[in-house]
Design a protein around this motif. Structure first.
Motif, PDB file in Angstrom:
ATOM      1  N   LYS A   1       0.809  -1.213   0.000  1.00 46.36           N
ATOM      2  CA  LYS A   1       0.000   0.000   0.000  1.00 46.36           C
ATOM      3  C   LYS A   1       0.847   1.270   0.000  1.00 46.36           C
ATOM      4  N   PHE A   2       1.950   1.270   0.758  1.00 48.33           N
ATOM      5  CA  PHE A   2       2.748   2.480   0.917  1.00 48.33           C
ATOM      6  C   PHE A   2       4.047   2.474   0.111  1.00 48.33           C
ATOM      7  N   GLY A   3       4.317   1.389  -0.604  1.00 50.26           N
ATOM      8  CA  GLY A   3       5.551   1.310  -1.379  1.00 50.26           C
ATOM      9  C   GLY A   3       6.786   1.143  -0.501  1.00 50.26           C
ATOM     10  N   PHE A   4       6.597   0.577   0.676  1.00 48.62           N
ATOM     11  CA  PHE A   4       7.717   0.316   1.584  1.00 48.62           C
ATOM     12  C   PHE A   4       8.345  -1.034   1.247  1.00 48.62           C
ATOM     13  N   LYS A   5       9.534  -1.279   1.783  1.00 45.80           N
ATOM     14  CA  LYS A   5      10.199  -2.563   1.621  1.00 45.80           C
ATOM     15  C   LYS A   5       9.823  -3.446   2.818  1.00 45.80           C
ATOM     16  N   TRP A   6       9.349  -4.648   2.536  1.00 46.52           N
ATOM     17  CA  TRP A   6       8.982  -5.593   3.593  1.00 46.52           C
ATOM     18  C   TRP A   6      10.216  -6.381   3.978  1.00 46.52           C
ATOM     19  N   GLN A   7      10.615  -6.264   5.223  1.00 43.19           N
ATOM     20  CA  GLN A   7      11.763  -6.996   5.751  1.00 43.19           C
ATOM     21  C   GLN A   7      11.232  -8.105   6.660  1.00 43.19           C
ATOM     22  N   ASN A   8      11.008  -9.284   6.070  1.00 44.01           N
ATOM     23  CA  ASN A   8      10.551 -10.438   6.835  1.00 44.01           C
ATOM     24  C   ASN A   8      11.797 -11.065   7.468  1.00 44.01           C
ATOM     25  N   VAL A   9      11.997 -10.817   8.751  1.00 41.64           N
ATOM     26  CA  VAL A   9      13.225 -11.225   9.420  1.00 41.64           C
ATOM     27  C   VAL A   9      13.433 -12.732   9.356  1.00 41.64           C
ATOM     28  N   SER A  10      12.388 -13.508   9.500  1.00 35.01           N
ATOM     29  CA  SER A  10      12.540 -14.971   9.419  1.00 35.01           C
ATOM     30  C   SER A  10      13.089 -15.393   8.059  1.00 35.01           C
ATOM     31  N   ASP A  11      12.589 -14.772   6.991  1.00 39.87           N
ATOM     32  CA  ASP A  11      13.089 -15.084   5.646  1.00 39.87           C
ATOM     33  C   ASP A  11      14.534 -14.630   5.475  1.00 39.87           C
ATOM     34  N   ILE A  12      14.869 -13.458   5.994  1.00 44.91           N
ATOM     35  CA  ILE A  12      16.243 -12.943   5.901  1.00 44.91           C
ATOM     36  C   ILE A  12      17.198 -13.881   6.623  1.00 44.91           C
ATOM     37  N   VAL A  13      16.805 -14.335   7.804  1.00 43.19           N
ATOM     38  CA  VAL A  13      17.633 -15.252   8.593  1.00 43.19           C
ATOM     39  C   VAL A  13      17.873 -16.545   7.818  1.00 43.19           C
ATOM     40  N   SER A  14      16.830 -17.093   7.234  1.00 43.94           N
ATOM     41  CA  SER A  14      16.958 -18.331   6.456  1.00 43.94           C
ATOM     42  C   SER A  14      17.812 -18.135   5.211  1.00 43.94           C
ATOM     43  N   GLU A  15      17.534 -17.058   4.492  1.00 42.15           N
ATOM     44  CA  GLU A  15      18.227 -16.787   3.231  1.00 42.15           C
ATOM     45  C   GLU A  15      19.729 -16.579   3.429  1.00 42.15           C
ATOM     46  N   HIS A  16      20.100 -15.901   4.510  1.00 40.67           N
ATOM     47  CA  HIS A  16      21.506 -15.549   4.721  1.00 40.67           C
ATOM     48  C   HIS A  16      22.213 -16.419   5.759  1.00 40.67           C
ATOM     49  N   GLY A  17      21.488 -17.380   6.321  1.00 39.02           N
ATOM     50  CA  GLY A  17      22.098 -18.288   7.288  1.00 39.02           C
ATOM     51  C   GLY A  17      22.484 -17.624   8.600  1.00 39.02           C
ATOM     52  N   PHE A  18      21.703 -16.647   9.049  1.00 34.43           N
ATOM     53  CA  PHE A  18      21.989 -15.961  10.314  1.00 34.43           C
ATOM     54  C   PHE A  18      21.453 -16.797  11.480  1.00 34.43           C
ATOM     55  N   VAL A  19      21.997 -18.016  11.588  1.00 29.63           N
ATOM     56  CA  VAL A  19      21.535 -18.981  12.577  1.00 29.63           C
ATOM     57  C   VAL A  19      22.733 -19.491  13.370  1.00 29.63           C
TER      58      VAL A  19
ATOM     59  N   GLU B   1      13.771 -28.899  20.313  1.00 32.25           N
ATOM     60  CA  GLU B   1      12.570 -28.939  21.145  1.00 32.25           C
ATOM     61  C   GLU B   1      11.450 -28.081  20.572  1.00 32.25           C
ATOM     62  N   PHE B   2      11.786 -26.874  20.119  1.00 32.53           N
ATOM     63  CA  PHE B   2      10.775 -25.963  19.580  1.00 32.53           C
ATOM     64  C   PHE B   2      10.756 -25.945  18.053  1.00 32.53           C
ATOM     65  N   GLU B   3      11.599 -26.778  17.449  1.00 29.39           N
ATOM     66  CA  GLU B   3      11.645 -26.912  16.001  1.00 29.39           C
ATOM     67  C   GLU B   3      11.813 -25.560  15.311  1.00 29.39           C
ATOM     68  N   CYS B   4      12.861 -24.834  15.744  1.00 33.43           N
ATOM     69  CA  CYS B   4      13.109 -23.536  15.124  1.00 33.43           C
ATOM     70  C   CYS B   4      14.591 -23.174  15.245  1.00 33.43           C
ATOM     71  N   PRO B   5      15.070 -22.332  14.324  1.00 34.52           N
ATOM     72  CA  PRO B   5      16.465 -21.894  14.394  1.00 34.52           C
ATOM     73  C   PRO B   5      16.673 -20.879  15.512  1.00 34.52           C
ATOM     74  N   VAL B   6      17.895 -20.856  16.046  1.00 37.78           N
ATOM     75  CA  VAL B   6      18.277 -19.847  17.032  1.00 37.78           C
ATOM     76  C   VAL B   6      19.021 -18.758  16.279  1.00 37.78           C
ATOM     77  N   LEU B   7      18.507 -17.562  16.346  1.00 40.31           N
ATOM     78  CA  LEU B   7      18.972 -16.417  15.587  1.00 40.31           C
ATOM     79  C   LEU B   7      20.370 -15.948  15.997  1.00 40.31           C
ATOM     80  N   ASP B   8      21.193 -15.614  14.995  1.00 37.13           N
ATOM     81  CA  ASP B   8      22.468 -14.929  15.233  1.00 37.13           C
ATOM     82  C   ASP B   8      22.167 -13.440  15.110  1.00 37.13           C
ATOM     83  N   GLU B   9      21.831 -12.820  16.244  1.00 38.03           N
ATOM     84  CA  GLU B   9      21.365 -11.436  16.252  1.00 38.03           C
ATOM     85  C   GLU B   9      22.410 -10.467  15.707  1.00 38.03           C
ATOM     86  N   ASP B  10      23.676 -10.654  16.068  1.00 37.73           N
ATOM     87  CA  ASP B  10      24.720  -9.716  15.636  1.00 37.73           C
ATOM     88  C   ASP B  10      24.837  -9.665  14.119  1.00 37.73           C
TER      89      ASP B  10
END
Length: 173
Positions: A26-44, A50-59
């Protein structure tokens, strides 16, 4: 004029992605889906079995996002908010959902019972809202309800009104 950055946060299943996509379009902004970015760039750092999810490399994630956020005009979506720098966001929206509706949505995603229970507890105890309140100025935090389709239109209207106000306030910058 630089565009604002918007953070959309909330428990998984409350409707963050749908709202973020609509806002970005609607506003022409860029959508930054953090989960997708983490997966795409391997920031894990590791995978939580136990929770079936990656642990984020925040830095590494923050280093990647820093120049993007400086440009403005981003809708950032993630279920956690406490590690993002306060300076990045002009507004923070915490999306909420009734627990019976959330339970059904998480079941439809095929989450295991432990993951469903954990996410339900996050919503019940308002963890995303408390994280936002602990991390950002209260004046920029808004709650949005996302139980039914009409809520989405109401939420888009609320964000539109906020953006219109932001633009009129920041004309001279």
């Amino acid at each position: 004029m630089k565009q604002p950055n918007i953070l959309i946060t909330g428990t998984p299943g409350v409707g963050k992605s749908y709202l973020s996509q609509r806002l970005a379009k609607k506003f022409g902004f860029k959508w930054q889906n953090v989960s997708d970015i983490v997966s795409e760039h391997g920031f894990v750092e590791e995978y939580d079995e136990e929770f079936e999810c990656p642990v984020l490399d925040e830095d590494r994630l923050l280093d990647y996002l820093e120049p993007i956020m400086q440009e403005g005009g981003n809708v950032v979506e993630y279920h956690s908010s406490e590690f993002f720098p306060q300076r990045w966001f002009d507004v923070v929206y915490v999306v909420r959902c009734g627990t019976s509706i959330l339970y059904e949505r998480l079941q439809e995603r095929g989450y295991n019972e432990r993951k469903v229970r954990s996410n339900m507890e996050c919503e019940i105890f308002q963890i995303p809202l408390d994280e936002a309140k602990d991390s950002y100025l209260s004046a920029i935090i808004y709650e949005l309800q996302s139980d039914k389709d009409s809520d989405l239109e109401d939420n888009l209207t609320k964000v539109s009104e906020w953006l219109e106000n932001w633009r009129s306030t920041n004309k001279s910058q």
